[in-house]
Design an enzyme around this catalytic site. Sequence first.
Site, PDB file in Angstrom:
ATOM      1  N   GLU A 155     -21.745  21.552  10.451  1.00  0.00           N
ATOM      2  CA  GLU A 155     -20.637  21.115  11.515  1.00  0.00           C
ATOM      3  C   GLU A 155     -19.258  20.543  10.332  1.00  0.00           C
ATOM      4  OE1 GLU A 155     -22.894  20.965  15.183  1.00  0.00           O
ATOM      5  OE2 GLU A 155     -23.905  19.630  14.290  1.00  0.00           O
ATOM      6  N   GLU A 201     -30.433  24.236  13.827  1.00  0.00           N
ATOM      7  CA  GLU A 201     -31.279  23.278  14.892  1.00  0.00           C
ATOM      8  C   GLU A 201     -32.299  23.844  16.222  1.00  0.00           C
ATOM      9  OE1 GLU A 201     -26.702  21.195  13.838  1.00  0.00           O
ATOM     10  OE2 GLU A 201     -28.224  23.371  14.318  1.00  0.00           O
TER      11      GLU A 201
END
Length: 270
Positions: A123, A144
């Site tokens: 990210e 995730e």
Amino acid sequence: MALVTQRREKSAAIITFANPPRGYMNAAQVAELAKLIEEIELDASVRTVIFTGGVPGVFVRHYDVGDILEAAGAVRKSGLDGAALMEAGKRGNPISQLFDKIDGLNIPTIAAINGYCQGGGFEFALCCDIRIAEEGDYRIGLPETNIGIFPGAGGTQRLPRVIGEAKALELILKGETLPPQEAAEAGLVHEFVPMGGALSRALEIAENFAAKMPRALAEAKQLVKGAARGPLSEGCAEERGRFSRLLLEDDEALRLMQDFQNGTQEINKA
């Protein structure tokens, strides 16, 4: 010891993530990096910022799940309900503030990816203008969902803008990460270079940027990002609020993260 270090190579500031032994990003590292970026913003001699990993085989492995579990505890003790957490998401947090600052810097940024770059690490890389991945036995992406959560620091919003909704949805829902050459082929990174070559290639690109007028690059960068962004801030606010609500409401997510911390849950799955 410092969790981030900086050195100069001509007009490029090279920032190295140093958080051994696993190379996680955590709240302390975020704070150190935020301060460093503030200093760089005031230095007109810096024309490009390059980020790379200092732990062998790691750029940023992912955000420290232990920190997320602590955040879950704080959320559950806060007394805030789901609606209040959604409102809080609109205000941001130190992670989102740093990532947004990297995304919006007036000077170009390059992620010289030299190892694992997953979760919050990827990210972060998505906030950089250029991503270069070198050959190696590591993975890039957003795993995730394999531990009961979802990308909570811009990944659900920035990745579709980079590779399109269909491919982003596939990778995020499956929790699938890719080796560096496949990541380049899928568009997660701009270039794939030989082992050990990410930083040297980043410096070559920085030399190209240094030969151009700073304002031209700054204006072009902001215009291009503005054209693609649309309601990015709203999307990230929604993401942050939903992430906090998940920490409040989903016991199974906490169990899977705790299992990961205890070594019984794998974050990389086929």
